[in-house]
Design a protein around this motif. Structure first.
Motif, PDB file in Angstrom:
ATOM      1  N   SER A  53       0.808  -1.217   0.000  1.00 27.31           N
ATOM      2  CA  SER A  53       0.000   0.000   0.000  1.00 27.31           C
ATOM      3  C   SER A  53       0.842   1.268   0.000  1.00 27.31           C
ATOM      4  N   GLN A  54       2.056   1.203   0.526  1.00 25.65           N
ATOM      5  CA  GLN A  54       2.928   2.375   0.555  1.00 25.65           C
ATOM      6  C   GLN A  54       4.103   2.249  -0.418  1.00 25.65           C
ATOM      7  N   ALA A  55       4.097   1.223  -1.247  1.00 32.26           N
ATOM      8  CA  ALA A  55       5.200   1.020  -2.182  1.00 32.26           C
ATOM      9  C   ALA A  55       5.118   2.018  -3.332  1.00 32.26           C
ATOM     10  N   ALA A  56       6.252   2.283  -3.944  1.00 33.22           N
ATOM     11  CA  ALA A  56       6.355   3.144  -5.121  1.00 33.22           C
ATOM     12  C   ALA A  56       5.889   4.575  -4.845  1.00 33.22           C
ATOM     13  N   ASN A  57       5.976   4.999  -3.620  1.00 29.73           N
ATOM     14  CA  ASN A  57       5.651   6.381  -3.264  1.00 29.73           C
ATOM     15  C   ASN A  57       6.721   6.878  -2.312  1.00 29.73           C
ATOM     16  N   ILE A  58       7.954   6.918  -2.816  1.00 27.98           N
ATOM     17  CA  ILE A  58       9.120   7.172  -1.966  1.00 27.98           C
ATOM     18  C   ILE A  58       9.109   8.588  -1.388  1.00 27.98           C
ATOM     19  N   ARG A  59       8.452   9.534  -2.066  1.00 27.30           N
ATOM     20  CA  ARG A  59       8.407  10.896  -1.547  1.00 27.30           C
ATOM     21  C   ARG A  59       7.612  10.966  -0.245  1.00 27.30           C
ATOM     22  N   GLN A  60       6.595  10.128  -0.143  1.00 29.65           N
ATOM     23  CA  GLN A  60       5.777  10.130   1.065  1.00 29.65           C
ATOM     24  C   GLN A  60       6.203   9.051   2.053  1.00 29.65           C
ATOM     25  N   TYR A  61       6.651   7.903   1.508  1.00 30.14           N
ATOM     26  CA  TYR A  61       7.008   6.766   2.370  1.00 30.14           C
ATOM     27  C   TYR A  61       8.415   6.287   2.017  1.00 30.14           C
ATOM     28  N   LEU A  62       9.386   6.882   2.664  1.00 34.45           N
ATOM     29  CA  LEU A  62      10.764   6.506   2.398  1.00 34.45           C
ATOM     30  C   LEU A  62      11.039   5.088   2.877  1.00 34.45           C
ATOM     31  N   THR A  63      10.385   4.696   3.969  1.00 35.49           N
ATOM     32  CA  THR A  63      10.499   3.331   4.491  1.00 35.49           C
ATOM     33  C   THR A  63       9.094   2.747   4.589  1.00 35.49           C
TER      34      THR A  63
END
Length: 481
Positions: A147-157
């Motif tokens: 659900s948080q993958a491929a959104n590195i700007r918002q979810y670095l980890t």
């Protein structure tokens, strides 16, 4: 005093961070090339994403050095550690990095671009390919970032989602994708998989829904049943014959099949003795298709190699006195199959057996075997003879054995899907590698790459605490028995 000094130093640093950030943005504006597009083209994302990820799926690290060995399609006659369940850490890292950075990232971008394009088919195809990738990633590792993958700007980890939530999530995404497809709309470009055939993309989406529904059948039967009620029996919505197999048709170098590329420089793989023995026991006409004769003409038989031999024992067998996989699988233009008509029919056979589809399970089962044999040009008379054997006849009282054994034979070459279905059905009953290092067990997953332990440690630890130890033998959620 030390606390005040720390706060003071922190506040001094904040303006510096702001300056650096402002400079970086200014440099980005200055360094933009006015002659190059600043927005990635969807056709490039699509063609690059398909090629890179099918290469990973069919290629060395995920398939040749892992899944194909674990399900005993292939074995090794040299460098036998992977066949003894000692995977290279670099290989695991490559599988993870390629699927996320070269696949999920690309297809997520394509989905996002699709929202701003006048053609919804780009978004639909991006959703389908991303769902296919997530299915393979969770099949291999279990809980993974979703659900948080491929959104590195918002979810670095990014957090790790549990496998149950990933499967149900991609079921929903595939349904959305199928509904988005406009078969009469503007054509898409860069589609090296299905040549812009949106009807076939819709069939791929719905067929994948059935694959996932049967994967979770033992854990979420009501969810599975609902999917089959919706699309399970409508031939117009599903892959309908061998001509509609979802496959990437490779070409000559540098766009050759990964197995063909591998054979240009290596010779350390052989066909497993396990599958050779099974094919012989059933008088299976695919035997001479799945395996090549040994190069040494004094050897008058097809000779498979036992999985997991020590290096010295494997070497003594001789390269020229053992059988490699069949030529049809290792030519440069050999196709990489992502989903076959035979697989669909096996899925429908099991669904019928469970009471989720009308129709006869044995009929679907026979059609599935027929589709697999016909895929390789087996004649009708040989098909009839094969189906009539008592060892092949469908056994409703132990349908998992009948379907498991024959589905394993039909999926030959497609190591990742075969690995998942072997774990779920528990057939065929494979013996662990001869000198395996897992105390008489066969791997049930891949371990997480070491980088996750380093850069995403807290989420990694939470996933392990929920799923179980980060070892090859930890059973995944879908594997109920």
């Amino acid at each position: 005093m030390k606390k005040l000094k720390f706060i003071y130093t922190l506040w001094l640093a904040l303006p510096l961070v702001a300056v650096i950030s402002g400079c970086q943005k200014q440099l980005e504006r200055i360094n933009q090339n006015p002659n190059e597009p600043s927005i990635v083209q969807p056709d490039y994302l699509l063609s690059n994403g398909i090629k890179a990820n099918v290469d990973t799926y069919w290629g060395n690290e995920a398939s040749m050095e892992a899944a194909l060995l674990y399900v005993q399609y292939w074995s090794k006659i040299q460098y036998t550690d992977p066949d003894r369940y000692i995977p290279a850490a670099a290989n695991i890292q490559t599988v993870w990095s390629n699927f996320y950075a070269q696949g999920i990232e690309d297809f997520t971008t394509l989905v996002q671009l699709g929202d701003s394009l006048p053609n919804p088919n780009y978004k639909a195809v991006g959703l389908i390919m991303r769902a296919w990738l997530f299915q393979n990633v969770t099949d291999l590792f279990g809980s993974v970032p979703y659900s948080q993958a491929a959104n590195i700007r918002q979810y670095l980890t990014p957090k790790y989602d549990e496998q149950k939530d990933i499967y149900t999530g991609i079921l929903a995404e595939l349904k959305t994708a199928a509904q988005l497809i406009d078969e009469t709309g503007n054509p898409i470009q860069g589609d090296i998989l299905l040549a812009g055939n949106m009807r076939l993309w819709k069939k791929f989406a719905n067929s994948l829904r059935l694959r996932i529904a049967i994967r979770i059948a033992d854990k979420l039967p009501e969810v599975s049943k609902a999917v089959f009620a919706e699309v399970g029996a409508d031939a117009a919505l599903l892959v309908a014959d061998n001509k509609e197999n979802i496959q990437l048709n490779y070409k000559a170098s540098p766009n050759q099949n990964p197995v063909g590329r591998n054979r240009e420089t290596r010779n350390d793989y052989r066909i497993s003795k396990t599958i050779i023995d099974k094919l012989k026991a059933l008088n299976d006409p695919r035997l001479t298709i799945y395996a090549d004769k040994a190069k040494d003409t004094s050897v008058h038989d097809l000779i498979g190699v036992t999985n997991g031999l020590p290096v010295d024992s494997a070497a003594r067998l001789g390269f020229d006195r053992t059988s490699d996989i069949g030529t049809v699988f290792k030519t440069s233009d050999a196709p990489a199959v992502l989903f076959s008509y035979a697989e669909l029919l096996f899925i429908q056979a099991e669904a019928a057996q469970r009471g989720w589809l009308s129709g006869n399970a044995a009929t679907y089962y026979n059609q599935a075997i027929t589709a697999s044999l016909k895929q390789y040009g087996i004649t009708d008379s040989l098909v009839t003879k094969y189906l009539a054997q008592p060892a092949v006849v469908y056994n409703a009282t132990n349908y998992k054995q009948s379907i498991g054994d024959q589905k394993w034979l039909a999926l030959f070459g497609n190591g990742l899907e075969a690995f998942a279905e072997w774990r779920r059905l528990d057939y065929p009953q494979l013996k662990p590698a001869y000198s395996g290092v897992l105390q008489g067990k066969i791997p049930l997953r891949l371990t997480y790459p070491s980088t996750e332990q380093a850069v995403n440690r807290e989420n990694y630890k939470t996933a392990v605490a929920t799923q179980g130890a980060d070892v090859l033998t930890t059973k995944l959620w879908f594997d109920a028995f």
